[in-house]
Structures are given as structure tokens and as C-alpha cells.
Write a protein that holds these residues in place. Structure first.
Motif, PDB file in Angstrom:
ATOM      1  N   GLU A  73     -18.112  56.487  48.465  1.00 44.15           N
ATOM      2  CA  GLU A  73     -19.453  56.195  48.981  1.00 44.15           C
ATOM      3  C   GLU A  73     -20.526  56.779  48.066  1.00 44.15           C
ATOM      4  O   GLU A  73     -21.550  56.145  47.794  1.00 44.15           O
ATOM      5  N   ASN A 124     -20.210  57.266  44.940  1.00 47.03           N
ATOM      6  CA  ASN A 124     -20.200  56.470  43.714  1.00 47.03           C
ATOM      7  C   ASN A 124     -20.966  55.156  43.866  1.00 47.03           C
ATOM      8  O   ASN A 124     -21.485  54.617  42.886  1.00 47.03           O
ATOM      9  N   LYS A 125     -21.050  54.657  45.093  1.00 47.63           N
ATOM     10  CA  LYS A 125     -21.861  53.458  45.325  1.00 47.63           C
ATOM     11  C   LYS A 125     -23.333  53.776  45.082  1.00 47.63           C
ATOM     12  O   LYS A 125     -24.077  52.968  44.519  1.00 47.63           O
ATOM     13  N   GLN A 171     -25.997  52.281  42.084  1.00 42.96           N
ATOM     14  CA  GLN A 171     -27.377  51.838  42.268  1.00 42.96           C
ATOM     15  C   GLN A 171     -28.321  52.595  41.339  1.00 42.96           C
ATOM     16  O   GLN A 171     -29.249  52.019  40.765  1.00 42.96           O
ATOM     17  N   LEU A 178     -19.312  51.797  36.876  1.00 40.84           N
ATOM     18  CA  LEU A 178     -19.836  51.484  38.199  1.00 40.84           C
ATOM     19  C   LEU A 178     -20.990  50.494  38.145  1.00 40.84           C
ATOM     20  O   LEU A 178     -21.280  49.824  39.139  1.00 40.84           O
ATOM     21  N   ASP A 216     -14.790  51.023  40.577  1.00 44.25           N
ATOM     22  CA  ASP A 216     -14.622  52.467  40.741  1.00 44.25           C
ATOM     23  C   ASP A 216     -13.152  52.778  40.500  1.00 44.25           C
ATOM     24  O   ASP A 216     -12.288  52.292  41.224  1.00 44.25           O
TER      25      ASP A 216
END
Length: 273
Positions: free
Chosen positions: A13, A15-16, A20, A99, A123
Motif C-alpha cells: 500500500e 508503494n502505491k 503516485q 513502480l 511492485d
């Protein structure tokens, strides 16, 4: 009392959010912009002026060895680091992953002429990344993005062959003045959730999990070159002094942890057990 690190799910999460950030869809704080400017301009000019950057990249290429029979992972490569094209061109199989979708689209265009080369937005901790059996993982400025070292090292060991190599380059916070600066800056840092410069514990854990074949620290005593550059001396003399300090860092950091801990950045050449 042991520290509680993020679980795999929590890390994915995080890494999300990192994806961005690197796609530049989220604003960066003013302190982060200032730090980035100092890092990318001041430090880079020092590295270039006395040859640190060139030495570092050349050492990585030496550590690569013959790539013709190797399956290579270029981990967190963005739109391509200084060695991405070399790795894509010369390895048996090349996988560049990051990513950031925006960065990977740029990399795809750069490596499209190499049939053995692939680039993907993924990822590498997730189940979506299914490749393994790598001979080499190149991680330039990547490993320090993982707070949970157990997750990181387990994943690296699983995707590498036994005897496979890791070549990494990351920032250190073992030097007292750098540690203090980072502590002052961290509360205002936009990317603090995934920025974990190596400390002594990180280095000890690297030795616990891999065979360290070599290491090279930079910007140890040579980080004070910026003060030498202010002296009323001929430029040639200042560069001579800077290169002398650079050489001392280069040689002594590979033999002495005490000297390594004075450095701001470190390259590791490691082997999977």
C-alpha cells in the motif's frame, strides 16, 4: 522491545503512494524540494568535479562481469539509470521494473531495439511479479526504500539464483552530521514513508543475509570538499586535494567499517547464499 515494521500488505500500500509520488501526481514539500536541489546539484557537482561519480559507475560495471549469459533484474530503474542500456544490450535476459508507469513507458522506448529486454510497471514484492532465477539484481538507489528489511531480503533471496549477485548503491545516515541533518529534515519530508537510508543495523543485516564481496563508500572525508572549494587556492590544487580525500574514502571504506560510517553513500557487491 523489537520494532514493529510494516507487513507485506502495508508495504505494498505504501508503494502505491510511492508510485503516485514518482509519477509527480502529488505535491512535494518545500523542504523536500530544497533537499532535492542540494542533493542533485551541490552533491552531484562535487561528485563530478573530483571524479567520484565516474569511479562509482565504473566500479559497478566491473562488478557486472560478463553479462552475455545472465538474466538481469534492473530493480527500481525508473526511466533508465546510467547502466540500464548497457544491461539491456548485453545481458541474455533483461527485466527493468519500476513502480512508475510514466517512467517505464520511457524505458520501453529506449530498449525497444533489444529483443531480450523487457520493462514493466510492477511492485516486485507483489505476486504480480513472477520472474525469478536471476543471476544479477542491479539496484541503484533502491534498497533504502524498504523499511522492512526482512521482507526485502527474503524477496531478493527468492528471486536470485544461489550464487546470484546484487549490486546496490544507497545513502547512509551513519555519519553524525548527516544523521542530524536528516533528523531535522525528516518531519517535513514528502517521501519519508519510503526513505530509509542505511544505518549500522541495515549493514549488519546485509552481512547476515548475503556474502559481501566488496563495498565502496563515497563522500566520507571527501564530503568536506565543498569547504576546500571555498579556499583561495588554484582550482587544480583544490581538485588535487579533493581527489586525495576521495581515494582515501574509496580505499578505506572497503576495509574499515569505522571509515565506511563516515560516508554519505555506499555501493555493495553481494552474493546470494
Amino acid at each position: 522491545m523489537s520494532l514493529k515494521y510494516k507487513s507485506l500488505e502495508e508495504t505494498i500500500e505504501t508503494n502505491k503512494g510511492q508510485a503516485q509520488y514518482y509519477n509527480k501526481s502529488q505535491p512535494r514539500s518545500i523542504p523536500t524540494q530544497i533537499w532535492g536541489f542540494l542533493r542533485e546539484n551541490t552533491l552531484r557537482s562535487i561528485r563530478q568535479e573530483i571524479g567520484i561519480e565516474k569511479d562509482c559507475y565504473n566500479q559497478h560495471q566491473i562488478w557486472f562481469g560478463d553479462l552475455s549469459s545472465k538474466k538481469v533484474l534492473d530493480l527500481g530503474c525508473g526511466a533508465g539509470n546510467v547502466h540500464s542500456i548497457t544491461l539491456a544490450k548485453n545481458s541474455k535476459q533483461y527485466f527493468g521494473i519500476d513502480l512508475s508507469m510514466k517512467s517505464i513507458e520511457e524505458l520501453k522506448d529506449k530498449i525497444k531495439e533489444f529483443p531480450n529486454a523487457n520493462a514493466m510497471t510492477v511492485d516486485f514484492l507483489s505476486d504480480d511479479f513472477k520472474e525469478n532465477n536471476f543471476d544479477l539484481v542491479y539496484a541503484y538507489g533502491v534498497l533504502h526504500h524498504f523499511e522492512n528489511l526482512e521482507l526485502l531480503f527474503k524477496r531478493l533471496k527468492n528471486i536470485l539464483k544461489v550464487g546470484g549477485k546484487i549490486i546496490s548503491h544507497d545513502p547512509l545516515e551513519t555519519s553524525l552530521p548527516i544523521y542530524i541533518l536528516r533528523r531535522l529534515y525528516r518531519p517535513f519530508q514528502s517521501d519519508a514513508l519510503w526513505e530509509w537510508p542505511f544505518n549500522k543495523n541495515t549493514i549488519n543485516k546485509l552481512y547476515d543475509n548475503f556474502d559481501v564481496l566488496d563495498r565502496k563508500g563515497i563522500l566520507g572525508i571527501s564530503k568536506w570538499y565543498f569547504m576546500i572549494s571555498l579556499l583561495p587556492l588554484p582550482l587544480a590544487k583544490k581538485k588535487q586535494l579533493g581527489k586525495y580525500l576521495k581515494t582515501k574514502d574509496w580505499e578505506n571504506s572497503s576495509k574499515s567499517k569505522k571509515h565506511l560510517y563516515k560516508c554519505m553513500q555506499v555501493s555493495f557487491h553481494m552474493k546470494n547464499r
